[in-house]
Design a protein around this motif. Structure first.
Motif, PDB file in Angstrom:
ATOM      1  N   ASN A  60       0.850  -1.193   0.000  1.00  0.00           N
ATOM      2  CA  ASN A  60       0.000   0.000   0.000  1.00  0.00           C
ATOM      3  C   ASN A  60       0.880   1.235   0.000  1.00  0.00           C
ATOM      4  OD1 ASN A  60      -2.631  -1.262   0.170  1.00  0.00           O
ATOM      5  ND2 ASN A  60      -2.093  -1.816   2.254  1.00  0.00           N
ATOM      6  N   TYR A  61       0.526   2.211  -0.812  1.00  0.00           N
ATOM      7  CA  TYR A  61       1.263   3.467  -0.900  1.00  0.00           C
ATOM      8  C   TYR A  61       0.339   4.636  -0.576  1.00  0.00           C
ATOM      9  CZ  TYR A  61       4.847   0.960  -3.598  1.00  0.00           C
ATOM     10  OH  TYR A  61       5.836   0.086  -4.022  1.00  0.00           O
ATOM     11  N   ALA A  62       0.924   5.676   0.004  1.00  0.00           N
ATOM     12  CA  ALA A  62       0.203   6.936   0.112  1.00  0.00           C
ATOM     13  C   ALA A  62       0.019   7.493  -1.295  1.00  0.00           C
ATOM     14  CB  ALA A  62       0.989   7.921   0.968  1.00  0.00           C
ATOM     15  N   ASP A  63      -1.097   8.148  -1.528  1.00  0.00           N
ATOM     16  CA  ASP A  63      -1.349   8.699  -2.858  1.00  0.00           C
ATOM     17  C   ASP A  63      -0.240   9.646  -3.300  1.00  0.00           C
ATOM     18  OD1 ASP A  63      -4.981   8.927  -2.467  1.00  0.00           O
ATOM     19  OD2 ASP A  63      -3.683   7.261  -3.094  1.00  0.00           O
ATOM     20  N   SER A  64       0.321  10.372  -2.345  1.00  0.00           N
ATOM     21  CA  SER A  64       1.317  11.396  -2.663  1.00  0.00           C
ATOM     22  C   SER A  64       2.639  10.817  -3.168  1.00  0.00           C
ATOM     23  CB  SER A  64       1.576  12.275  -1.442  1.00  0.00           C
ATOM     24  OG  SER A  64       2.051  11.484  -0.367  1.00  0.00           O
ATOM     25  N   VAL A  65       2.858   9.512  -2.965  1.00  0.00           N
ATOM     26  CA  VAL A  65       4.149   8.930  -3.373  1.00  0.00           C
ATOM     27  C   VAL A  65       4.002   7.881  -4.471  1.00  0.00           C
ATOM     28  CG1 VAL A  65       5.036   9.342  -1.057  1.00  0.00           C
ATOM     29  CG2 VAL A  65       4.207   7.053  -1.667  1.00  0.00           C
ATOM     30  N   LYS A  66       2.778   7.582  -4.843  1.00  0.00           N
ATOM     31  CA  LYS A  66       2.568   6.575  -5.888  1.00  0.00           C
ATOM     32  C   LYS A  66       3.296   6.976  -7.167  1.00  0.00           C
ATOM     33  CE  LYS A  66      -1.849   4.705  -4.302  1.00  0.00           C
ATOM     34  NZ  LYS A  66      -3.311   4.609  -4.558  1.00  0.00           N
ATOM     35  N   GLU A  67       3.889   5.984  -7.815  1.00  0.00           N
ATOM     36  CA  GLU A  67       4.632   6.137  -9.062  1.00  0.00           C
ATOM     37  C   GLU A  67       5.955   6.869  -8.875  1.00  0.00           C
ATOM     38  OE1 GLU A  67       2.218   7.680 -12.196  1.00  0.00           O
ATOM     39  OE2 GLU A  67       0.615   6.226 -11.887  1.00  0.00           O
ATOM     40  N   ARG A  68       6.289   7.227  -7.660  1.00  0.00           N
ATOM     41  CA  ARG A  68       7.613   7.812  -7.366  1.00  0.00           C
ATOM     42  C   ARG A  68       8.415   6.944  -6.414  1.00  0.00           C
ATOM     43  NH1 ARG A  68       8.123  12.443  -4.744  1.00  0.00           N
ATOM     44  NH2 ARG A  68       6.182  12.281  -3.584  1.00  0.00           N
ATOM     45  N   PHE A  69       7.741   6.344  -5.454  1.00  0.00           N
ATOM     46  CA  PHE A  69       8.403   5.510  -4.451  1.00  0.00           C
ATOM     47  C   PHE A  69       8.076   4.048  -4.713  1.00  0.00           C
ATOM     48  CE2 PHE A  69       8.566   8.793  -0.723  1.00  0.00           C
ATOM     49  CZ  PHE A  69       9.148   9.719  -1.566  1.00  0.00           C
ATOM     50  N   THR A  70       9.036   3.184  -4.427  1.00  0.00           N
ATOM     51  CA  THR A  70       8.821   1.746  -4.560  1.00  0.00           C
ATOM     52  C   THR A  70       9.316   1.047  -3.308  1.00  0.00           C
ATOM     53  OG1 THR A  70       9.118   1.858  -6.963  1.00  0.00           O
ATOM     54  CG2 THR A  70       9.274  -0.308  -5.926  1.00  0.00           C
ATOM     55  N   LEU A  71       8.430   0.282  -2.707  1.00  0.00           N
ATOM     56  CA  LEU A  71       8.789  -0.490  -1.527  1.00  0.00           C
ATOM     57  C   LEU A  71       9.047  -1.928  -1.942  1.00  0.00           C
ATOM     58  CD1 LEU A  71       8.973  -0.406   1.633  1.00  0.00           C
ATOM     59  CD2 LEU A  71       6.652  -1.334   1.629  1.00  0.00           C
ATOM     60  N   SER A  72      10.153  -2.463  -1.496  1.00  0.00           N
ATOM     61  CA  SER A  72      10.464  -3.856  -1.798  1.00  0.00           C
ATOM     62  C   SER A  72      10.798  -4.589  -0.503  1.00  0.00           C
ATOM     63  CB  SER A  72      11.640  -3.951  -2.778  1.00  0.00           C
ATOM     64  OG  SER A  72      12.795  -3.330  -2.245  1.00  0.00           O
ATOM     65  N   ARG A  73      10.467  -5.872  -0.521  1.00  0.00           N
ATOM     66  CA  ARG A  73      10.781  -6.712   0.636  1.00  0.00           C
ATOM     67  C   ARG A  73      11.962  -7.587   0.239  1.00  0.00           C
ATOM     68  NH1 ARG A  73       5.865 -10.064   2.781  1.00  0.00           N
ATOM     69  NH2 ARG A  73       6.245 -11.134   0.806  1.00  0.00           N
ATOM     70  N   ASP A  74      13.125  -7.263   0.742  1.00  0.00           N
ATOM     71  CA  ASP A  74      14.339  -7.960   0.352  1.00  0.00           C
ATOM     72  C   ASP A  74      14.371  -9.375   0.916  1.00  0.00           C
ATOM     73  OD1 ASP A  74      16.050  -4.837   0.925  1.00  0.00           O
ATOM     74  OD2 ASP A  74      15.039  -5.555  -0.878  1.00  0.00           O
ATOM     75  N   ASN A  75      13.872  -9.528   2.127  1.00  0.00           N
ATOM     76  CA  ASN A  75      13.678 -10.835   2.740  1.00  0.00           C
ATOM     77  C   ASN A  75      12.623 -10.650   3.817  1.00  0.00           C
ATOM     78  OD1 ASN A  75      15.093 -10.024   5.222  1.00  0.00           O
ATOM     79  ND2 ASN A  75      16.929 -10.127   3.944  1.00  0.00           N
ATOM     80  N   THR A  76      12.382 -11.651   4.621  1.00  0.00           N
ATOM     81  CA  THR A  76      11.289 -11.564   5.583  1.00  0.00           C
ATOM     82  C   THR A  76      11.534 -10.518   6.659  1.00  0.00           C
ATOM     83  OG1 THR A  76      12.274 -13.368   6.861  1.00  0.00           O
ATOM     84  CG2 THR A  76      10.566 -13.954   5.254  1.00  0.00           C
ATOM     85  N   ARG A  77      12.786 -10.057   6.813  1.00  0.00           N
ATOM     86  CA  ARG A  77      13.110  -9.116   7.880  1.00  0.00           C
ATOM     87  C   ARG A  77      13.609  -7.773   7.368  1.00  0.00           C
ATOM     88  NH1 ARG A  77      14.612 -11.030  13.134  1.00  0.00           N
ATOM     89  NH2 ARG A  77      13.865 -13.151  13.500  1.00  0.00           N
ATOM     90  N   THR A  78      13.683  -7.573   6.071  1.00  0.00           N
ATOM     91  CA  THR A  78      14.250  -6.347   5.513  1.00  0.00           C
ATOM     92  C   THR A  78      13.337  -5.782   4.439  1.00  0.00           C
ATOM     93  OG1 THR A  78      16.482  -7.209   5.870  1.00  0.00           O
ATOM     94  CG2 THR A  78      16.259  -5.302   4.440  1.00  0.00           C
ATOM     95  N   VAL A  79      13.074  -4.486   4.559  1.00  0.00           N
ATOM     96  CA  VAL A  79      12.351  -3.783   3.505  1.00  0.00           C
ATOM     97  C   VAL A  79      13.171  -2.570   3.079  1.00  0.00           C
ATOM     98  CG1 VAL A  79      10.034  -4.522   4.174  1.00  0.00           C
ATOM     99  CG2 VAL A  79      11.012  -2.449   5.183  1.00  0.00           C
ATOM    100  N   SER A  80      13.038  -2.215   1.801  1.00  0.00           N
ATOM    101  CA  SER A  80      13.735  -1.054   1.279  1.00  0.00           C
ATOM    102  C   SER A  80      12.740  -0.149   0.563  1.00  0.00           C
ATOM    103  CB  SER A  80      14.830  -1.476   0.297  1.00  0.00           C
ATOM    104  OG  SER A  80      15.830  -2.237   0.954  1.00  0.00           O
ATOM    105  N   LEU A  81      12.973   1.132   0.665  1.00  0.00           N
ATOM    106  CA  LEU A  81      12.117   2.124   0.025  1.00  0.00           C
ATOM    107  C   LEU A  81      12.964   2.938  -0.940  1.00  0.00           C
ATOM    108  CD1 LEU A  81       9.235   3.400  -0.004  1.00  0.00           C
ATOM    109  CD2 LEU A  81      10.129   5.083   1.628  1.00  0.00           C
ATOM    110  N   GLN A  82      12.741   2.729  -2.218  1.00  0.00           N
ATOM    111  CA  GLN A  82      13.421   3.512  -3.246  1.00  0.00           C
ATOM    112  C   GLN A  82      12.579   4.736  -3.541  1.00  0.00           C
ATOM    113  OE1 GLN A  82      16.467   3.037  -4.742  1.00  0.00           O
ATOM    114  NE2 GLN A  82      16.106   5.010  -5.728  1.00  0.00           N
TER     115      GLN A  82
END
Length: 116
Positions: A60-82
């Motif tokens: 789920n993304y905030a409307d204000s960041v859609k198409e600019r930010f990308t959240l990825s789950r690198d593994n079960t314990r790590t997430v990254s926000l580009q």
């Protein structure tokens, strides 16, 4: 004890990019993690959701960041926000958040500043 170790953030110019990462460490079973993601709080404003991913992989993304930010789950314990195409209004303290079957946890926060 659960710790959320945040990295990334800093200063960028408008139109630039930054990447945030969050690692969940400590005594928590990966299977108990229900959702991980990032919130932010700008001066004088309430903390708001930026992006979060559920254990099932729904993001789920905030409307204000859609198409600019990308959240990825690198593994079960790590997430990254580009974060691409940053705007001055993205300036805030960004907090990693983890929701589990035994409680919710927050990182200490990392500053993101975008200059115009």
């Amino acid at each position: 004890q659960v710790q959320l170790v945040e990295s990334g953030g800093g200063l960028a110019q408008a139109g630039g990019s930054l990447r945030l990462s969050c690692l969940a460490s400590g005594s928590i079973f990966s299977s108990s993690i229900m959702r991980m993601g990032w919130y932010r709080q700008a001066p004088g404003k309430q903390r708001e959701l930026v992006a979060a991913v559920t254990r099932g992989g729904i993001v789920n993304y905030a409307d204000s960041v859609k198409e600019r930010f990308t959240l990825s789950r690198d593994n079960t314990r790590t997430v990254s926000l580009q974060m691409n195409n940053l705007k001055p209004e993205d300036t805030a303290i960004y907090y990693c958040n983890l929701e589990s079957t035994v409680g919710a946890y927050w990182g200490q926060g990392t500053q993101v500043t975008v200059s115009s």
